[in-house]
Design a protein around this motif. Structure first.
Motif, PDB file in Angstrom:
ATOM      1  N   ALA A   9       0.829  -1.208   0.000  1.00 46.93           N
ATOM      2  CA  ALA A   9       0.000   0.000   0.000  1.00 46.93           C
ATOM      3  C   ALA A   9       0.867   1.263   0.000  1.00 46.93           C
ATOM      4  O   ALA A   9       0.551   2.254   0.635  1.00 46.93           O
ATOM      5  CB  ALA A   9      -0.938  -0.009   1.193  1.00 46.93           C
ATOM      6  N   ILE A  10       1.954   1.216  -0.748  1.00 49.25           N
ATOM      7  CA  ILE A  10       2.862   2.361  -0.839  1.00 49.25           C
ATOM      8  C   ILE A  10       2.863   2.845  -2.289  1.00 49.25           C
ATOM      9  O   ILE A  10       2.967   2.048  -3.219  1.00 49.25           O
ATOM     10  CB  ILE A  10       4.287   1.974  -0.416  1.00 49.25           C
ATOM     11  CG1 ILE A  10       4.286   1.457   1.021  1.00 49.25           C
ATOM     12  CG2 ILE A  10       5.238   3.149  -0.564  1.00 49.25           C
ATOM     13  CD1 ILE A  10       5.605   0.858   1.461  1.00 49.25           C
ATOM     14  N   MET A  11       2.757   4.152  -2.468  1.00 51.62           N
ATOM     15  CA  MET A  11       2.798   4.739  -3.807  1.00 51.62           C
ATOM     16  C   MET A  11       4.001   5.673  -3.903  1.00 51.62           C
ATOM     17  O   MET A  11       4.326   6.385  -2.958  1.00 51.62           O
ATOM     18  CB  MET A  11       1.520   5.534  -4.097  1.00 51.62           C
ATOM     19  CG  MET A  11       0.252   4.703  -4.119  1.00 51.62           C
ATOM     20  SD  MET A  11       0.179   3.506  -5.449  1.00 51.62           S
ATOM     21  CE  MET A  11      -0.029   4.561  -6.867  1.00 51.62           C
ATOM     22  N   MET A  54      14.581  -4.149  -9.721  1.00 47.05           N
ATOM     23  CA  MET A  54      13.181  -3.725  -9.663  1.00 47.05           C
ATOM     24  C   MET A  54      13.158  -2.208  -9.593  1.00 47.05           C
ATOM     25  O   MET A  54      13.987  -1.605  -8.924  1.00 47.05           O
ATOM     26  CB  MET A  54      12.496  -4.326  -8.442  1.00 47.05           C
ATOM     27  CG  MET A  54      11.037  -3.999  -8.343  1.00 47.05           C
ATOM     28  SD  MET A  54      10.316  -4.834  -6.910  1.00 47.05           S
ATOM     29  CE  MET A  54       8.598  -4.524  -7.222  1.00 47.05           C
ATOM     30  N   GLY A  55      12.197  -1.622 -10.288  1.00 46.93           N
ATOM     31  CA  GLY A  55      12.086  -0.164 -10.273  1.00 46.93           C
ATOM     32  C   GLY A  55      10.644   0.282 -10.245  1.00 46.93           C
ATOM     33  O   GLY A  55       9.730  -0.470 -10.580  1.00 46.93           O
ATOM     34  N   ASN A  56      10.453   1.530  -9.810  1.00 44.85           N
ATOM     35  CA  ASN A  56       9.118   2.115  -9.707  1.00 44.85           C
ATOM     36  C   ASN A  56       9.216   3.591 -10.066  1.00 44.85           C
ATOM     37  O   ASN A  56      10.095   4.306  -9.581  1.00 44.85           O
ATOM     38  CB  ASN A  56       8.597   1.948  -8.284  1.00 44.85           C
ATOM     39  CG  ASN A  56       7.172   2.422  -8.121  1.00 44.85           C
ATOM     40  OD1 ASN A  56       6.559   2.950  -9.038  1.00 44.85           O
ATOM     41  ND2 ASN A  56       6.631   2.241  -6.945  1.00 44.85           N
ATOM     42  N   TYR A  57       8.294   4.033 -10.923  1.00 48.19           N
ATOM     43  CA  TYR A  57       8.233   5.443 -11.305  1.00 48.19           C
ATOM     44  C   TYR A  57       6.832   5.977 -11.025  1.00 48.19           C
ATOM     45  O   TYR A  57       5.835   5.335 -11.385  1.00 48.19           O
ATOM     46  CB  TYR A  57       8.562   5.615 -12.790  1.00 48.19           C
ATOM     47  CG  TYR A  57       8.439   7.041 -13.253  1.00 48.19           C
ATOM     48  CD1 TYR A  57       9.368   8.002 -12.873  1.00 48.19           C
ATOM     49  CD2 TYR A  57       7.374   7.443 -14.054  1.00 48.19           C
ATOM     50  CE1 TYR A  57       9.249   9.313 -13.279  1.00 48.19           C
ATOM     51  CE2 TYR A  57       7.242   8.751 -14.469  1.00 48.19           C
ATOM     52  CZ  TYR A  57       8.181   9.682 -14.076  1.00 48.19           C
ATOM     53  OH  TYR A  57       8.057  10.981 -14.475  1.00 48.19           O
ATOM     54  N   GLY A  58       6.751   7.119 -10.374  1.00 49.00           N
ATOM     55  CA  GLY A  58       5.477   7.756 -10.084  1.00 49.00           C
ATOM     56  C   GLY A  58       5.027   8.622 -11.251  1.00 49.00           C
ATOM     57  O   GLY A  58       5.519   9.732 -11.423  1.00 49.00           O
ATOM     58  N   ILE A  59       4.111   8.119 -12.067  1.00 49.92           N
ATOM     59  CA  ILE A  59       3.549   8.908 -13.167  1.00 49.92           C
ATOM     60  C   ILE A  59       2.747  10.065 -12.579  1.00 49.92           C
ATOM     61  O   ILE A  59       2.873  11.206 -13.012  1.00 49.92           O
ATOM     62  CB  ILE A  59       2.672   8.020 -14.082  1.00 49.92           C
ATOM     63  CG1 ILE A  59       3.537   6.918 -14.708  1.00 49.92           C
ATOM     64  CG2 ILE A  59       1.980   8.854 -15.147  1.00 49.92           C
ATOM     65  CD1 ILE A  59       2.748   5.848 -15.431  1.00 49.92           C
ATOM     66  N   THR A  60       1.918   9.752 -11.581  1.00 47.89           N
ATOM     67  CA  THR A  60       1.236  10.742 -10.752  1.00 47.89           C
ATOM     68  C   THR A  60       1.337  10.234  -9.313  1.00 47.89           C
ATOM     69  O   THR A  60       1.882   9.161  -9.066  1.00 47.89           O
ATOM     70  CB  THR A  60      -0.253  10.916 -11.129  1.00 47.89           C
ATOM     71  OG1 THR A  60      -0.977   9.744 -10.739  1.00 47.89           O
ATOM     72  CG2 THR A  60      -0.446  11.174 -12.620  1.00 47.89           C
ATOM     73  N   THR A  93       4.121  -3.546 -14.372  1.00 47.24           N
ATOM     74  CA  THR A  93       2.926  -3.398 -13.538  1.00 47.24           C
ATOM     75  C   THR A  93       2.470  -1.951 -13.499  1.00 47.24           C
ATOM     76  O   THR A  93       3.291  -1.042 -13.339  1.00 47.24           O
ATOM     77  CB  THR A  93       3.213  -3.868 -12.090  1.00 47.24           C
ATOM     78  OG1 THR A  93       3.630  -5.225 -12.123  1.00 47.24           O
ATOM     79  CG2 THR A  93       1.996  -3.721 -11.205  1.00 47.24           C
ATOM     80  N   LEU A  94       1.163  -1.738 -13.640  1.00 47.74           N
ATOM     81  CA  LEU A  94       0.540  -0.436 -13.381  1.00 47.74           C
ATOM     82  C   LEU A  94      -0.240  -0.556 -12.082  1.00 47.74           C
ATOM     83  O   LEU A  94      -1.040  -1.483 -11.910  1.00 47.74           O
ATOM     84  CB  LEU A  94      -0.405  -0.036 -14.508  1.00 47.74           C
ATOM     85  CG  LEU A  94       0.237   0.541 -15.754  1.00 47.74           C
ATOM     86  CD1 LEU A  94      -0.818   0.768 -16.835  1.00 47.74           C
ATOM     87  CD2 LEU A  94       0.969   1.830 -15.457  1.00 47.74           C
ATOM     88  N   LYS A  95       0.000   0.372 -11.177  1.00 44.80           N
ATOM     89  CA  LYS A  95      -0.639   0.363  -9.861  1.00 44.80           C
ATOM     90  C   LYS A  95      -1.353   1.708  -9.681  1.00 44.80           C
ATOM     91  O   LYS A  95      -0.732   2.766  -9.774  1.00 44.80           O
ATOM     92  CB  LYS A  95       0.438   0.175  -8.791  1.00 44.80           C
ATOM     93  CG  LYS A  95      -0.042   0.128  -7.381  1.00 44.80           C
ATOM     94  CD  LYS A  95       1.165  -0.179  -6.495  1.00 44.80           C
ATOM     95  CE  LYS A  95       0.895  -0.056  -5.050  1.00 44.80           C
ATOM     96  NZ  LYS A  95       2.105  -0.285  -4.258  1.00 44.80           N
TER      97      LYS A  95
END
Length: 169
Positions: A9-11, A54-60, A93-95
Motif C-alpha cells: 500500500a505504498i505509492m 526492480m524499479g518504480n516510477y510515479g507517473i502521478t 505493472t501499473l498500480k
C-alpha cells in the motif's frame, strides 16, 4: 530499511523514480505428493537463487509503473540433471490508487493493479524443477484494500491470473 512491491500500500510520488536490487534463495529436499511427504534422492537438494532489478516510477501521486527482471540460477546437489541459469521473465505493472480516505487516525485506501510478464530468454520450460520459470505470458488483475492505523495495517487482496499455454519438447 524500506522496500516497495506492486502488492503493498505504498505509492511513489509524482516524477519520483526508485530502483533497487533483489536477492532470493530457496531450497528443498522433500516435497508433498498428495498426502505423502516424499524425498527424491535422484535430485538431492534443489536450490534456486534469483538476483533482480526492480524499479518504480510515479507517473502521478496515484499512478505508478513498476518493472522487475530477475536473473535465476538453479541447482540439484545429486543426480545427473544440471541446473540452469539466465534471465527469466520481464514483469511490468501499473498500480493505481483511486481511493484514499482518512477518518480520525485511520487511513482507508483502495488499489487496482494490472501486471504483465513475459519470458525474455529462451529457457527450457519442461525441465522442472530446474527450469528458470514456467515460460508463459501472464496477465494479472488485482483489487486490494488497505487499512492503516499508526504502524498497524491490514490488507485484503484478490487477484485473477490469465496464463498462456507453452510448448514443450
Amino acid at each position: 530499511s524500506n522496500a516497495q512491491t506492486e502488492i503493498d500500500a505504498i505509492m511513489m510520488s509524482k516524477n519520483r523514480f526508485c530502483v533497487g536490487s533483489i536477492y532470493q534463495y530457496s531450497s528443498w529436499d522433500k516435497y508433498w505428493e498428495g498426502t505423502n511427504k516424499r524425498e527424491n534422492l535422484n535430485l538431492g537438494t534443489v536450490s534456486t537463487q534469483a538476483y533482480g532489478i526492480m524499479g518504480n516510477y510515479g507517473i502521478t501521486d496515484k499512478l505508478n509503473i513498476l518493472f522487475n527482471i530477475p536473473y535465476v540460477k538453479t541447482n540439484a546437489s545429486a543426480g545427473t540433471m544440471k541446473g540452469q541459469e539466465g534471465i527469466q521473465d520481464l514483469s511490468l505493472t501499473l498500480k493505481y490508487m483511486p481511493f484514499e480516505k482518512k477518518i480520525k487516525n485511520a487511513t482507508y485506501s483502495l488499489y487496482t493493479i494490472g501486471s504483465y510478464s513475459t519470458p525474455v530468454s529462451n529457457y527450457a520450460v519442461d525441465y522442472l524443477p530446474l527450469s528458470l520459470g514456467l515460460g508463459s505470458q501472464v496477465a494479472t488483475f488485482r483489487l486490494m484494500g488497505d487499512y492503516q492505523l499508526g504502524k498497524f495495517f491490514t490488507t485484503l487482496s484478490g487477484a485473477y491470473l490469465f496464463r498462456s499455454n507453452v510448448n514443450i519438447e
